[in-house]
Scaffold this motif. Structure first.
Motif, short mmCIF file in Angstrom:
data_model
loop_
_atom_site.label_atom_id
_atom_site.label_comp_id
_atom_site.label_asym_id
_atom_site.label_seq_id
_atom_site.Cartn_x
_atom_site.Cartn_y
_atom_site.Cartn_z
N LEU A 33 15.42 10.09 40.08
CA LEU A 33 15.93 11.15 39.21
C LEU A 33 15.02 12.36 39.16
O LEU A 33 15.32 13.33 38.46
CB LEU A 33 16.14 10.60 37.79
CG LEU A 33 17.14 9.45 37.67
CD1 LEU A 33 17.22 8.97 36.23
CD2 LEU A 33 18.52 9.88 38.17
N SER A 34 13.91 12.31 39.89
CA SER A 34 12.98 13.44 39.93
C SER A 34 12.43 13.59 41.33
O SER A 34 12.55 12.68 42.16
CB SER A 34 11.84 13.24 38.91
OG SER A 34 11.12 12.06 39.19
N VAL A 35 11.82 14.73 41.59
CA VAL A 35 11.26 15.03 42.91
C VAL A 35 9.75 14.90 42.93
O VAL A 35 9.15 14.59 43.94
CB VAL A 35 11.69 16.45 43.35
CG1 VAL A 35 10.99 16.89 44.63
CG2 VAL A 35 13.21 16.51 43.53
N CYS A 36 9.12 15.13 41.77
CA CYS A 36 7.66 15.10 41.73
C CYS A 36 7.18 14.41 40.46
O CYS A 36 7.94 14.20 39.51
CB CYS A 36 7.09 16.53 41.81
SG CYS A 36 7.51 17.59 40.40
N ASP A 37 5.89 14.08 40.45
CA ASP A 37 5.30 13.41 39.30
C ASP A 37 4.83 14.44 38.27
O ASP A 37 4.99 15.66 38.47
CB ASP A 37 4.17 12.47 39.75
CG ASP A 37 2.90 13.19 40.18
OD1 ASP A 37 2.79 14.44 40.02
OD2 ASP A 37 1.99 12.51 40.70
N PRO A 38 4.24 14.02 37.14
CA PRO A 38 3.85 14.98 36.11
C PRO A 38 2.76 15.96 36.54
O PRO A 38 2.48 16.91 35.79
CB PRO A 38 3.36 14.07 34.97
CG PRO A 38 4.13 12.81 35.13
CD PRO A 38 4.19 12.62 36.62
N TYR A 39 2.16 15.75 37.70
CA TYR A 39 1.21 16.72 38.25
C TYR A 39 1.80 17.48 39.43
O TYR A 39 1.07 18.08 40.23
CB TYR A 39 -0.10 16.03 38.66
CG TYR A 39 -0.94 15.62 37.47
CD1 TYR A 39 -1.78 16.53 36.83
CD2 TYR A 39 -0.87 14.33 36.96
CE1 TYR A 39 -2.54 16.16 35.73
CE2 TYR A 39 -1.62 13.94 35.85
CZ TYR A 39 -2.46 14.87 35.25
OH TYR A 39 -3.21 14.51 34.14
N SER A 40 3.13 17.46 39.55
CA SER A 40 3.87 18.23 40.56
C SER A 40 3.66 17.74 41.99
O SER A 40 3.94 18.47 42.94
CB SER A 40 3.51 19.72 40.47
OG SER A 40 3.78 20.23 39.18
N ARG A 41 3.17 16.49 42.15
CA ARG A 41 3.02 15.92 43.48
C ARG A 41 4.33 15.28 43.90
O ARG A 41 4.92 14.47 43.17
CB ARG A 41 1.90 14.88 43.49
CG ARG A 41 0.54 15.48 43.13
CD ARG A 41 -0.53 14.41 42.98
NE ARG A 41 -0.24 13.53 41.84
CZ ARG A 41 -1.15 12.75 41.26
NH1 ARG A 41 -2.39 12.74 41.71
NH2 ARG A 41 -0.82 11.98 40.25
N VAL A 42 4.82 15.64 45.07
CA VAL A 42 6.12 15.15 45.54
C VAL A 42 6.04 13.64 45.77
O VAL A 42 5.11 13.14 46.43
CB VAL A 42 6.54 15.88 46.83
CG1 VAL A 42 7.82 15.27 47.41
CG2 VAL A 42 6.73 17.37 46.55
N TRP A 43 7.02 12.94 45.20
CA TRP A 43 7.05 11.49 45.37
C TRP A 43 7.15 11.11 46.86
O TRP A 43 7.93 11.70 47.61
CB TRP A 43 8.26 10.89 44.67
CG TRP A 43 8.34 11.06 43.18
CD1 TRP A 43 9.28 11.76 42.48
CD2 TRP A 43 7.46 10.48 42.21
NE1 TRP A 43 9.05 11.68 41.13
CE2 TRP A 43 7.94 10.88 40.92
CE3 TRP A 43 6.33 9.67 42.28
CZ2 TRP A 43 7.33 10.50 39.74
CZ3 TRP A 43 5.71 9.29 41.08
CH2 TRP A 43 6.20 9.69 39.84
N GLY A 44 6.33 10.17 47.27
CA GLY A 44 6.43 9.60 48.61
C GLY A 44 5.76 10.37 49.71
O GLY A 44 5.78 9.94 50.87
N VAL A 45 5.17 11.53 49.40
CA VAL A 45 4.46 12.33 50.41
C VAL A 45 3.11 12.72 49.85
O VAL A 45 3.03 13.47 48.87
CB VAL A 45 5.25 13.59 50.82
CG1 VAL A 45 4.50 14.34 51.92
CG2 VAL A 45 6.66 13.24 51.28
N GLU A 46 2.07 12.26 50.45
CA GLU A 46 0.72 12.59 49.97
C GLU A 46 0.39 14.04 50.29
O GLU A 46 0.81 14.59 51.31
CB GLU A 46 -0.32 11.67 50.62
CG GLU A 46 -0.23 10.22 50.18
CD GLU A 46 -1.35 9.39 50.78
OE1 GLU A 46 -2.47 9.93 50.97
OE2 GLU A 46 -1.11 8.20 51.07
N ASN A 47 -0.38 14.65 49.39
CA ASN A 47 -0.93 16.00 49.58
C ASN A 47 0.13 17.10 49.58
O ASN A 47 -0.14 18.21 50.04
CB ASN A 47 -1.76 16.08 50.87
CG ASN A 47 -2.91 15.10 50.88
OD1 ASN A 47 -3.35 14.62 49.83
ND2 ASN A 47 -3.41 14.77 52.07
N LEU A 48 1.32 16.82 49.05
CA LEU A 48 2.37 17.82 48.97
C LEU A 48 2.72 18.06 47.50
O LEU A 48 3.04 17.12 46.77
CB LEU A 48 3.61 17.37 49.74
CG LEU A 48 4.83 18.31 49.69
CD1 LEU A 48 4.48 19.70 50.24
CD2 LEU A 48 6.00 17.71 50.47
#
Length: 505
Positions: free
Chosen positions: A454-469
């Motif tokens: 239901l979301s694209v990123c975590d609470p620190y705006s890091r994209v789920w499933g892709v590191e360093n993005l």
């Protein structure tokens, strides 16, 4: 696979307020960092990131012509010659594309039962929308706030965002015509459980006798001097983020002047293109979490002009020079899911042509913004085969209204009539602006507490499933809001950038 030395520590896509907040925050924390910011549009002559309200008329027009993307250099009347059915160019300030912007799609096709966002627009130029925005900085209230961020942390981020933007607040009693307008609105709209009527916090400052608006350059500050490794590269398109083994390792960028395409390797990639182009870049990169582009929402907008009564005649009051816009704010509350604003246009710091007719000196503005019912089905979608002016996946927008939305719009109309009747006579009936007119497109890369689709990123705006993005911009905001989103957007970017900067150590 052998490790490859990155070209830069951080690659930032987009030069608007969110990208600027990332760059400034990382640079302040790690002055030795190498930061490359790329902007698809051109540089604007003069001070980098300057707000167009601070420019002379000729410079402002020149800047607007540069940032119109596919219509760059074309006078507005010509650029609006082929627009969506039902959009009247004579109402462009309130209902269609603003000077300096261009339509996402001049002739959109709506699905059955949809209303679309026919006036959805964007700008392409150094500073992004930060050189055009209205400088309004209300804080999110009640359900507008983001539940997955602890309240004290969100407040600290909003505090820092106000500092970055140079926000001013009106302090003291009711003075001048703004004070009279505020008192009238408070008597009508204050009540139990409702946020009290006040003045709009604004990103403005006095320089001598001139009120200056904060553009993107205010956020960036003196980063070129304090961070030797910072570079802002204009007319540079990020075609896609390059991901290897679940890690963002850089981006493929195109020099739009020469057509040359290169891979810039980076330890971290931040995409802050805007609420529509950020999901576009992720889609082009093959980064397609289920929520990408979905939950699209902008607040409803209803703006009316009022002929002010004698008691609010600006000529009868001294100007209010306390470092703000004199814009009366009726804040959002859950019990009233909308935000209102009232302003006398005479003596306004906005550069508006009021003419010499005495009647025009008595004009006021009444504006109401309503929170949208956020639904997964409202979305910006991207083509696998068709491309836009920049060669990126072509956008199409799916957007409808619910029964709850229709109720909100009707309440906005009633509140527009109520607020106008308190201070004068409506020049015309309140009309809902064409969808997309607010330019505040949210939810398309929304943050969430967990990776549940239901979301694209975590609470620190890091994209789920892709590191360093990372992602940034209005699209990160997951809540339905009536408040202007820029302050929240900068706050979220600052909070994310602090975490990213710590990782550089």
């Amino acid at each position: 696979m052998a490790a490859t030395t990155p070209d830069v520590d951080v690659l930032i896509v987009g030069s608007g307020p969110a990208g600027a907040a990332f760059a400034r925050t990382i640079g302040d924390a790690v002055p030795s960092a190498t930061i490359l910011m790329v902007e698809v549009g051109p540089a604007i002559p003069g001070v980098r990131g300057e707000h167009t309200q601070n420019m002379t008329e000729s410079d402002r027009v020149a800047a607007q012509l540069l940032t119109q993307g596919p219509h760059a250099g074309i006078e507005r009347a010509t650029a609006l010659a082929d627009i969506a059915e039902g959009i009247d160019p004579s109402l462009e300030f309130r209902q269609t594309v603003l000077p300096g912007l261009f339509f996402v799609d001049p002739r959109p096709v709506h699905g059955c039962g949809e209303v679309g966002l026919p006036a959805a627009s964007m700008a392409s130029g150094v500073g992004g929308m930060g050189i055009y925005w209205a400088a309004s900085c209300p804080r999110p209230r009640q359900s507008e706030r983001i539940a997955c961020i602890p309240g004290d942390q969100l407040d600290a981020a909003l505090d820092r965002a106000e500092q970055l933007l140079g926000v001013s607040r009106v302090e003291g009693g009711d003075i001048g015509v703004p004070g009279a307008l505020r008192a009238a609105m408070a008597a009508e709209f204050d009540g139990p459980g409702l946020s009290p009527v006040g003045f709009m916090p604004s990103a403005v400052r006095w320089e001598g006798d001139t009120l200056r608006f904060s553009g993107t350059g205010v956020i960036l500050g003196e980063i070129e001097r304090t961070v030797p490794g910072f570079e802002l590269r204009s007319e540079t398109l990020a075609r896609r983020v390059v991901v290897e083994d679940g890690v963002a390792i850089g981006a493929e960028i195109e020099d739009r002047r020469t057509g040359a395409v290169t891979l810039v390797r980076a330890r971290h990639v931040v995409v802050c293109a805007d609420g529509l182009r950020t999901p576009q870049v992720l889609f082009a990169s093959g980064v397609r979490p289920p929520a990408l582009g979905h939950h699209l929402n902008e607040h409803f907008q209803m703006v009316s002009f009022v002929q002010l009564n004698d008691e609010f005649d600006p000529a009868a009051f001294p100007p209010d020079e306390r470092g703000a816009l004199g814009y009366v704010l009726i804040p959002f509350s859950d019990a009233r899911p909308m935000q209102g604003g009232v302003m006398a246009l005479a003596n306004s710091p906005y550069k508006l042509s009021m003419g010499d007719d005495p009647a025009t000196q008595r004009l006021g503005l009444v504006a109401w913004y309503g929170a949208k019912d956020v639904l997964h089905r409202d979305a910006v979608e991207f083509s696998e085969t068709e491309t836009d002016f920049y060669g990126m996946p072509k956008m199409s927008i799916r957007y409808g209204r619910t029964e709850r939305d229709l109720e909100t719009i009707e309440q906005m109309r009633r509140n527009s009539l109520r607020s106008a009747e308190l201070i004068g006579r409506l020049i015309e009936e309140p009309t809902l602006a064409a969808g997309g007119s607010s330019l505040h497109y949210q939810g398309t890369v929304r943050m969430g507490a967990v990776d549940d689709g239901l979301s694209v990123c975590d609470p620190y705006s890091r994209v789920w499933g892709v590191e360093n993005l990372y992602v940034g911009g209005n699209g990160v905001i997951p809540t339905a809001t009536a408040a202007n989103p820029t302050l929240t957007t900068v706050a979220l970017a600052w909070r994310s950038a602090i975490r990213l900067a710590a990782a550089l150590g």
